[in-house]
Scaffold this motif. Sequence first.
Motif, mmCIF file in Angstrom:
data_model
loop_
_atom_site.group_PDB
_atom_site.id
_atom_site.type_symbol
_atom_site.label_atom_id
_atom_site.label_comp_id
_atom_site.label_asym_id
_atom_site.label_seq_id
_atom_site.Cartn_x
_atom_site.Cartn_y
_atom_site.Cartn_z
ATOM 1 N N GLY A 167 -0.897 47.521 -9.709
ATOM 2 C CA GLY A 167 -1.352 48.666 -10.467
ATOM 3 C C GLY A 167 -2.681 48.360 -11.127
ATOM 4 N N GLN A 168 -3.268 49.379 -11.707
ATOM 5 C CA GLN A 168 -4.477 49.141 -12.482
ATOM 6 C C GLN A 168 -4.066 48.527 -13.806
ATOM 7 N N GLY A 169 -4.930 47.915 -14.499
ATOM 8 C CA GLY A 169 -4.573 47.219 -15.725
ATOM 9 C C GLY A 169 -4.546 48.126 -16.934
ATOM 10 N N THR A 170 -3.879 47.653 -17.960
ATOM 11 C CA THR A 170 -3.892 48.326 -19.246
ATOM 12 C C THR A 170 -4.281 47.305 -20.305
ATOM 13 N N GLN A 171 -5.219 47.677 -21.157
ATOM 14 C CA GLN A 171 -5.784 46.744 -22.123
ATOM 15 C C GLN A 171 -4.882 46.588 -23.339
ATOM 16 N N VAL A 172 -4.621 45.344 -23.691
ATOM 17 C CA VAL A 172 -3.898 45.019 -24.920
ATOM 18 C C VAL A 172 -4.830 44.184 -25.797
ATOM 19 N N THR A 173 -5.056 44.629 -27.001
ATOM 20 C CA THR A 173 -5.908 43.911 -27.930
ATOM 21 C C THR A 173 -5.130 43.641 -29.210
#
Length: 120
Positions: free
Chosen positions: A111-117
Motif C-alpha cells: 500500500g501507499q504509506g501513511t505518515q506517523v510523527t
Amino acid sequence: VQLQASGGGLVQAGGSLRLSCVASGRAFSTNDVGWFRQAPGEERAFVAAINWSGGATRYAASVEGRFTVTRDNAKNTVDLQMNSLKPEDTAVYYCAAGSMSTREFPYAYWGQGTQVTVSS
C-alpha cells in the motif's frame, strides 16, 4: 490485492495511534500481512506481521509490548494499534500482503504509506 493504509498523524510522545490497512480483492484473507516503516534517511524496516488467520503475529523488538497487530478478514482490514509512542517511531508506515516475513521480498502487494510523527 490493493492496499490502502490510513490513520497516521501527529501525536505527542506517550500517545497512541491506530493505523488501518484496508484491502480490496477476495484473495486478501489468504495473505499474511506485514507492517513496515521508513524513517527519513533510513531503509524501510519491519514492524509487525500477522498471518492469514490472525493466529500468529510477530513484532520487531523495538515495538514489542507497545504495538499490536490484528485483522478482520470479514472487513478486509488489518490494524496496527500503537501505544506509548516514542519520537523514534516517527516514520512513514506501509502495509504489505504476501507471505509472513520480517523481510520485504515475500510481500507481493504494498500500500501507499501513511505518515506517523511523534513529537517529544
